[in-house]
Structures are given as C-alpha cells and as structure tokens.
Design a protein around this motif. Structure first.
Motif, PDB file in Angstrom:
ATOM      1  N   LEU A  98       0.872  -1.169   0.000  1.00  0.00           N
ATOM      2  CA  LEU A  98       0.000   0.000   0.000  1.00  0.00           C
ATOM      3  C   LEU A  98       0.911   1.222   0.000  1.00  0.00           C
ATOM      4  N   HIS A  99       0.676   2.154  -0.917  1.00  0.00           N
ATOM      5  CA  HIS A  99       1.493   3.367  -1.023  1.00  0.00           C
ATOM      6  C   HIS A  99       0.595   4.596  -0.957  1.00  0.00           C
ATOM      7  N   GLU A 100       1.222   5.718  -0.606  1.00  0.00           N
ATOM      8  CA  GLU A 100       0.543   7.010  -0.615  1.00  0.00           C
ATOM      9  C   GLU A 100       1.373   7.970  -1.454  1.00  0.00           C
ATOM     10  N   MET A 101       0.674   8.660  -2.360  1.00  0.00           N
ATOM     11  CA  MET A 101       1.341   9.642  -3.202  1.00  0.00           C
ATOM     12  C   MET A 101       0.850  11.019  -2.764  1.00  0.00           C
ATOM     13  N   GLY A 102       1.734  11.978  -2.811  1.00  0.00           N
ATOM     14  CA  GLY A 102       1.354  13.331  -2.430  1.00  0.00           C
ATOM     15  C   GLY A 102       2.352  14.333  -2.981  1.00  0.00           C
ATOM     16  N   LYS A 104       4.713  17.566  -1.695  1.00  0.00           N
ATOM     17  CA  LYS A 104       5.234  18.318  -0.555  1.00  0.00           C
ATOM     18  C   LYS A 104       6.253  19.312  -1.078  1.00  0.00           C
ATOM     19  N   ASP A 105       6.025  20.589  -0.813  1.00  0.00           N
ATOM     20  CA  ASP A 105       6.900  21.668  -1.285  1.00  0.00           C
ATOM     21  C   ASP A 105       7.099  21.609  -2.789  1.00  0.00           C
ATOM     22  N   GLY A 106       6.030  21.288  -3.506  1.00  0.00           N
ATOM     23  CA  GLY A 106       6.075  21.249  -4.958  1.00  0.00           C
ATOM     24  C   GLY A 106       6.716  20.003  -5.547  1.00  0.00           C
ATOM     25  N   VAL A 107       7.082  19.054  -4.690  1.00  0.00           N
ATOM     26  CA  VAL A 107       7.725  17.825  -5.149  1.00  0.00           C
ATOM     27  C   VAL A 107       6.779  16.647  -4.885  1.00  0.00           C
ATOM     28  N   MET A 108       6.562  15.856  -5.937  1.00  0.00           N
ATOM     29  CA  MET A 108       5.723  14.683  -5.776  1.00  0.00           C
ATOM     30  C   MET A 108       6.484  13.623  -4.999  1.00  0.00           C
ATOM     31  N   THR A 109       5.806  13.041  -4.013  1.00  0.00           N
ATOM     32  CA  THR A 109       6.420  11.995  -3.206  1.00  0.00           C
ATOM     33  C   THR A 109       5.543  10.750  -3.235  1.00  0.00           C
ATOM     34  N   MET A 110       6.182   9.603  -3.050  1.00  0.00           N
ATOM     35  CA  MET A 110       5.455   8.355  -2.919  1.00  0.00           C
ATOM     36  C   MET A 110       6.154   7.555  -1.839  1.00  0.00           C
ATOM     37  N   ARG A 111       5.359   7.064  -0.907  1.00  0.00           N
ATOM     38  CA  ARG A 111       5.957   6.297   0.184  1.00  0.00           C
ATOM     39  C   ARG A 111       5.038   5.145   0.564  1.00  0.00           C
ATOM     40  N   PRO A 112       5.632   4.045   1.044  1.00  0.00           N
ATOM     41  CA  PRO A 112       4.808   2.937   1.535  1.00  0.00           C
ATOM     42  C   PRO A 112       4.066   3.358   2.802  1.00  0.00           C
ATOM     43  N   ALA A 128      -6.704   5.598  -5.600  1.00  0.00           N
ATOM     44  CA  ALA A 128      -6.815   6.162  -6.947  1.00  0.00           C
ATOM     45  C   ALA A 128      -5.473   6.755  -7.358  1.00  0.00           C
ATOM     46  N   PRO A 129      -5.257   6.943  -8.660  1.00  0.00           N
ATOM     47  CA  PRO A 129      -4.021   7.592  -9.110  1.00  0.00           C
ATOM     48  C   PRO A 129      -3.838   8.941  -8.411  1.00  0.00           C
ATOM     49  N   GLY A 130      -2.635   9.186  -7.915  1.00  0.00           N
ATOM     50  CA  GLY A 130      -2.332  10.450  -7.256  1.00  0.00           C
ATOM     51  C   GLY A 130      -2.581  10.456  -5.763  1.00  0.00           C
ATOM     52  N   GLY A 131      -3.045   9.351  -5.191  1.00  0.00           N
ATOM     53  CA  GLY A 131      -3.320   9.273  -3.755  1.00  0.00           C
ATOM     54  C   GLY A 131      -2.895   7.910  -3.229  1.00  0.00           C
ATOM     55  N   TYR A 132      -3.708   7.364  -2.334  1.00  0.00           N
ATOM     56  CA  TYR A 132      -3.452   5.998  -1.884  1.00  0.00           C
ATOM     57  C   TYR A 132      -3.623   5.053  -3.065  1.00  0.00           C
ATOM     58  N   GLY A 171      -2.979   4.503 -20.534  1.00  0.00           N
ATOM     59  CA  GLY A 171      -3.203   5.905 -20.191  1.00  0.00           C
ATOM     60  C   GLY A 171      -4.486   6.178 -19.435  1.00  0.00           C
ATOM     61  N   GLU A 172      -5.197   5.147 -19.063  1.00  0.00           N
ATOM     62  CA  GLU A 172      -6.501   5.326 -18.422  1.00  0.00           C
ATOM     63  C   GLU A 172      -6.363   5.930 -17.033  1.00  0.00           C
ATOM     64  N   MET A 173      -7.366   6.700 -16.663  1.00  0.00           N
ATOM     65  CA  MET A 173      -7.440   7.250 -15.312  1.00  0.00           C
ATOM     66  C   MET A 173      -8.457   6.486 -14.479  1.00  0.00           C
TER      67      MET A 173
END
Length: 180
Positions: A98-102, A104-112, A128-132, A171-173
């Motif tokens: 399970l990962h979370e994307m976000g 922070k300070d204009g930089v995209m991060t992804m972490r478990p 969903a894409p761009g989040g959990y 390319g699907e969302m």
C-alpha cells in the motif's frame, strides 16, 4: 393538381418512410440499451467481506519489461466500527504494498504506508491515481488490457477477500466512477 390531391398522393410514401424510420430507430435504441447495460456490467464489479464493499478494482496495462503496476479501488465501510486494510498479496507480483502519493513543497512523493489504511465506520476510502494506491512490485507477468488478475486483501476485522483487478489501457485514469 390541387393541394389536397398532392398531399394524398404523398401520404402513402410518407407513411412507409415514417414506419421504416421508426423501426430503425427502435432497433438502434435497443442496441444502445444492450451496449450500455453490457458495458456497465463489464466495468462495474464489486466484492464484499464483512461490512466492507470493495468497488471496481482496476489496474493499468504495463509496457513490456515493467517491474511494477498500480492497483486502485474504493472501500466502503457499511459498519459501525472502523476497519483497516493491513496487507495485500497477488500471484502477479513478488510483493504488493500500500502506497501514498502526495505533493510536498512542490515535489511529488510516494511512500509505503506501513501501518495499513483505516476505513472509517460509515465511510469510504478511494485508492486512486495520485493518492493511496497499491503497488504490485516485481511483476511476474505484464497486466494486459482487457484481462484480469486476482489479489487478496486482508483487513484487520473483516478478514480476507479475493478480488479481481480489471486491466484497463495504459493511459486510463480509471472507470471507478462507473461502479459508484
């Protein structure tokens, strides 16, 4: 030729045209209704374990050689107590996380996410894409558009459930919104 004679002469031809048009329109509407119903059924698939409903698990097709794929779905908790998604496994990959994307300070991060994902009582959580989201890491085979693969989700209280991920285009969302 008087107006009434011309109108009478055209009446049978117009009637035949109208009848043919109505028949074709009826066939077209029927075909569209079947297509829409079939398309919705193909897109929307849900799974249930305890008080939890897992709506439309999906993934994207991956290019040849890709080692990771994402997984997305919604979890609705119909119960009066919170639950937690604690682990994921699948035969398609060596491991799943399970990962979370976000951002922070204009930089995209992804972490478990190490402590699982809480699903509040009476609430809904979207992966969903761009989040959990899920990450299928060390792919053993490439997910291909139009195919499905299975995974097992384990929840703290509700237990385990096997779900099928529908594989959509690269390319699907996501068509998750069709299942809601």
């Amino acid at each position: 030729m008087s107006h009434s004679i011309r109108t009478a002469a055209r009446a049978p031809a117009f009637s035949r045209f109208r009848h043919a048009f109505e028949q074709r329109l009826g066939i077209i509407l029927f075909a569209l209704a079947l297509l829409f119903a079939g398309g919705q059924a193909a897109l929307a698939h849900e799974f249930k374990v305890g008080d939890l409903e897992i709506g439309h698990p999906w993934s994207r097709a991956t290019p040849a050689g890709a080692k990771v794929a994402g997984g997305y779905f919604t979890i609705t908790n119909k119960g009066s107590t919170a639950d937690r998604l604690v682990s994921i496994s699948s035969d398609i990959s060596e491991k799943a996380e399970l990962h979370e994307m976000g951002v922070k300070d204009g930089v995209m991060t992804m972490r478990p996410v190490s402590d699982g994902l809480e699903i509040p009582a009476g609430g809904k959580v979207a992966l969903a894409p761009g989040g959990y989201h899920l990450m299928f890491i060390g792919l053993k085979q490439q997910p291909k558009q139009g195919e499905k693969f299975s995974a097992t989700l384990t929840f703290e209280k509700a237990g385990t459930v096997s779900v099928d991920f529908a594989v959509e285009g690269m390319g699907e969302m996501g068509s998750m919104d069709h299942a809601e």
